[in-house]
Write a protein that holds these residues in place. Structure first.
Motif: not given
Lengths: 280, 130
Positions: B38, B47, B73
């Motif tokens: 994400y 996501h 992420w």
């Protein structure tokens, strides 16, 4: 007076140089240090964890513990140099590559609580050598692991790259390198206790500027380094996560590691989707 | 036309591109895991995730609530650098430009395929205007 010690691997191979290093740091930092070399990993760790040491040059798994348990602060690391491992057999032995290894493999390793041991296991994992085939002799120091191999007491040894590179030509020629790591993520570091926190910046500057003076360069050469560089917080966090995971014994999710658990497709949504299809 | 970054279309193209890399399939033939991606500074973007079984991607799509072995992420700025190949996988992890939750040992053990996987992400023509 502050206690100073170094990873036994280093003091074991270059004790006079480290006494000179202690003197150099005392002069530069205007403080009094008592250098106390340790015989093996266990004694070295105990000395630091029992509180008698305020400055230590430690291997990565040890300094992570010192940070976690005693609030030590990693300050500087060898410049452009990382800890790597060679998997070696004795030259002339039948063990010349992974395929030739015996069913039971006897390996010398300094200690299972070292990064060298962990990376050595990774080398065997990558070659699909089942860990159930391995028998270990823990020797207490990197040099002793190498000695065990040379004396024919084991089939293989996890050899710390610095031990290999500083070994004599005759010793190197007595070894067959089966594999070596090139991971470049772990490093030894100078660390200070909270009692010395006020000297953090001065120590970092002193170490990182050593190569700029003639005396500093000579001393670096004596102890076998090209220079030092600051340690940053992200590197500490990353290595701490790695070491904690290793020490906890939770190494997850590769099929061999979990092979005692049947992996049933029905446990997952097995849905190979191509662009344009609806998502399940 | 380039797929929107972090869209379902994009992650499915990643899954398809994976098939063109036999080396990663070989390196991960003993590996089984799910992971999610994400964008740190775009909480409005859903996501996405991949599921790899014995080296093959068998799911590529929106994160659907199943257990994730890894979560990765980064900020949009750092994702752009990672996909452009400006940062290697190892330095992205070590510098925490790519944030990571999951087994660090597994990531380190599989660093070569981890880097190939980041290259695969970068091989998909992508539109960052999202």
């Amino acid at each position: 007076m502050y206690g100073f010690t170094v990873d036994p691997n280093y003091s074991g191979k270059n004790l006079p140089g480290w006494f000179l290093m202690s003197t150099y740091l005392q002069r530069q930092l205007h403080c009094s240090l008592h250098f106390s070399p340790q015989d093996d990993f266990a004694r070295g760790r105990n000395a630091v964890l029992q509180g008698g040491i305020d400055l230590v040059y430690a291997n990565p798994f040890d300094w992570v513990q010192y940070v976690e348990k005693k609030g030590f602060i990693p300050v500087a690391k060898p410049k452009e140099h990382f800890d790597e491992v060679l998997l070696c057999s004795r030259k002339g032995s039948p063990w010349v590559d992974f395929a030739s290894l015996p069913e039971r493999i006897h390996i010398a390793s300094a200690s299972d609580a070292t990064l060298v041991h962990m990376v050595g296991l990774f080398l065997l994992d990558k070659a699909e050598i089942d860990r159930a085939r391995l028998d270990f002799t823990f020797t207490g120091s990197y040099q002793a692991a190498l000695k065990s191999l040379l004396q024919g007491r084991v089939d293989l040894a996890f050899v710390f790259d610095e031990v290999y590179s500083s070994a004599s030509r005759i010793t190197q020629e007595s070894l067959q390198v089966i594999a070596q790591s090139d991971d470049a993520f772990a490093f030894h570091a100078f660390c200070i206790s909270p009692r010395l926190a006020q000297l953090q910046d001065a120590l970092c500057t002193t170490l990182c500027n050593m190569e700029q003076s003639e005396a500093g360069r000579r001393l670096l050469q004596d102890i076998g380094f090209s220079g030092f560089a600051p340690v940053n917080a992200d590197e500490v966090a990353c290595l701490t996560a790695l070491a904690e995971e290793y020490i906890s014994g939770h190494e997850a999710i590769d099929l061999r590691a979990t092979s005692t658990l049947a992996i049933d497709d029905s446990a997952f949504l097995v849905a190979r989707e191509e662009p344009g299809e609806e998502t399940k | 036309m380039a797929a929107k970054f972090m869209s379902t279309e994009w992650i499915r193209l990643v899954g398809k591109q994976w098939d063109t890399h036999p080396e990663i399939q070989k390196d991960l033939r003993n590996f089984n895991g799910t992971w999610e991606y994400y964008i740190e500074d775009r909480p409005d973007i859903p996501h996405v995730m991949l599921f790899c079984k014995a080296g093959k991607v068998i799911y590529a799509g929106p994160s659907d609530g199943r257990r994730r072995d890894f979560i990765m992420w980064a900020s949009m700025e750092n994702w752009k650098k990672i996909l452009a190949g400006e940062i290697t996988g190892k330095s992205a992890l070590m510098s925490r430009k790519l944030k990571f939750k999951g087994s660090m040992m597994t990531a380190m053990k599989y660093m070569t395929p981890f880097n190939i996987h980041l290259n695969i992400l970068g091989e998909i023509p992508v539109d960052f205007d999202i």
